[in-house]
Design a protein around this motif. Structure first.
Motif, PDB file in Angstrom:
ATOM      1  N   TYR A   1     -53.710  -6.752  28.449  1.00 47.76           N
ATOM      2  CA  TYR A   1     -52.871  -5.636  28.191  1.00 47.76           C
ATOM      3  C   TYR A   1     -51.982  -5.139  29.489  1.00 47.76           C
ATOM      4  O   TYR A   1     -50.899  -4.552  29.348  1.00 47.76           O
TER       5      TYR A   1
ATOM      6  N   ARG B   1     -64.427 -10.683  20.169  1.00 47.86           N
ATOM      7  CA  ARG B   1     -63.129 -10.067  20.132  1.00 47.86           C
ATOM      8  C   ARG B   1     -62.167 -10.925  21.084  1.00 47.86           C
ATOM      9  O   ARG B   1     -62.719 -11.356  22.205  1.00 47.86           O
ATOM     10  N   THR B   2     -61.048 -11.496  20.777  1.00 50.72           N
ATOM     11  CA  THR B   2     -60.257 -12.259  21.377  1.00 50.72           C
ATOM     12  C   THR B   2     -58.965 -11.543  21.872  1.00 50.72           C
ATOM     13  O   THR B   2     -58.318 -11.234  20.625  1.00 50.72           O
ATOM     14  N   ARG B   3     -58.618 -11.670  22.886  1.00 57.55           N
ATOM     15  CA  ARG B   3     -57.040 -10.923  23.166  1.00 57.55           C
ATOM     16  C   ARG B   3     -56.393 -12.121  23.954  1.00 57.55           C
ATOM     17  O   ARG B   3     -56.893 -12.707  24.715  1.00 57.55           O
TER      18      ARG B   3
ATOM     19  N   ASP C   1     -56.545  -8.016  32.805  1.00 54.33           N
ATOM     20  CA  ASP C   1     -56.454  -7.950  31.411  1.00 54.33           C
ATOM     21  C   ASP C   1     -55.251  -8.025  30.943  1.00 54.33           C
ATOM     22  O   ASP C   1     -54.166  -7.814  31.481  1.00 54.33           O
TER      23      ASP C   1
ATOM     24  N   VAL D   1     -49.730  -8.432  22.864  1.00 53.75           N
ATOM     25  CA  VAL D   1     -51.227  -8.991  22.838  1.00 53.75           C
ATOM     26  C   VAL D   1     -51.339  -9.170  21.556  1.00 53.75           C
ATOM     27  O   VAL D   1     -51.381  -8.208  20.703  1.00 53.75           O
ATOM     28  N   ASP D   2     -52.213 -10.227  21.108  1.00 51.54           N
ATOM     29  CA  ASP D   2     -52.584 -10.395  20.062  1.00 51.54           C
ATOM     30  C   ASP D   2     -54.288 -10.305  20.010  1.00 51.54           C
ATOM     31  O   ASP D   2     -54.826 -10.887  20.855  1.00 51.54           O
ATOM     32  N   GLU D   3     -54.960  -9.271  19.215  1.00 53.79           N
ATOM     33  CA  GLU D   3     -56.249  -9.128  19.377  1.00 53.79           C
ATOM     34  C   GLU D   3     -56.747  -9.471  17.947  1.00 53.79           C
ATOM     35  O   GLU D   3     -56.395  -8.858  16.923  1.00 53.79           O
ATOM     36  N   ARG D   4     -57.798 -10.273  18.128  1.00 54.45           N
ATOM     37  CA  ARG D   4     -58.413 -10.462  16.519  1.00 54.45           C
ATOM     38  C   ARG D   4     -60.286 -10.353  16.984  1.00 54.45           C
ATOM     39  O   ARG D   4     -60.508 -10.351  17.943  1.00 54.45           O
ATOM     40  N   ARG D   5     -60.495  -9.418  15.721  1.00 54.62           N
ATOM     41  CA  ARG D   5     -61.958  -9.498  16.062  1.00 54.62           C
ATOM     42  C   ARG D   5     -62.768 -10.203  14.842  1.00 54.62           C
ATOM     43  O   ARG D   5     -62.268 -10.265  13.468  1.00 54.62           O
TER      44      ARG D   5
ATOM     45  N   SER E   1     -54.810 -16.168  28.140  1.00 52.43           N
ATOM     46  CA  SER E   1     -56.271 -15.400  27.942  1.00 52.43           C
ATOM     47  C   SER E   1     -56.439 -14.813  29.403  1.00 52.43           C
ATOM     48  O   SER E   1     -55.837 -14.969  30.360  1.00 52.43           O
TER      49      SER E   1
END
Length: 143
Positions: A128, A103-105, A126, A94-98, A119
């Motif tokens: 994750y 917040r993008t996952r 989810d 999972v790539d998570e960016r804030r 997504s």
């Protein structure tokens, strides 16, 4: 999420999202007809076409990721599918960016040459949870 059996799982676009895209396409098309000036009609028409393209993809390829003991099937391109055997998959993460207040996952499924991104809107779950389920299926395939 749709479950087929203990050793086979799939994730799809939630039907409510598809209905919203269809409704938005219809609303924008009606607006395009009702707007009196050329620019407004053109803009509303482009918006209607965009929502229609997204809705058609959801209807034609609702299942975005399916996995079993042999590998993973992913949507590739607009509505095509690609089968990825477990040995070809180099990473599931999972790539998570804030950024600022957002917040993008994204779920990433990587092979030697390709990277597939999904997504939570694509999967109806989810990211994750989907990554954990894929890794568990991969573990049962290896063992």
């Amino acid at each position: 999420m749709q479950e087929r059996s203990a050793a086979s799982r799939s994730w799809r676009v939630p039907p409510a999202h598809t209905v919203l895209k269809c409704a938005a396409a219809v609303a924008a098309a009606v607006l395009a007809v009702l707007v009196g000036d050329g620019r407004g009609t053109l803009l509303a028409g482009v918006v209607a076409a965009g929502f229609a393209v997204l809705a058609v993809r959801d209807l034609a390829a609702p299942v975005r990721v399916a996995a079993d003991g042999e590998g993973v099937t992913v949507v590739a391109g607009y509505i095509g599918h690609r089968r990825l055997p477990w040995p070809e998959i180099t990473a599931v993460r999972v790539d998570e960016r804030r950024r600022l207040a957002s917040r993008t996952r994204l779920l990433e499924i990587q092979t030697g040459d390709d990277l597939y991104l999904f997504s939570s809107y694509d999967l109806g779950a989810d990211v994750y949870d989907v990554a954990d389920a894929l890794l568990a299926l991969r573990g049962t395939a290896a063992g």
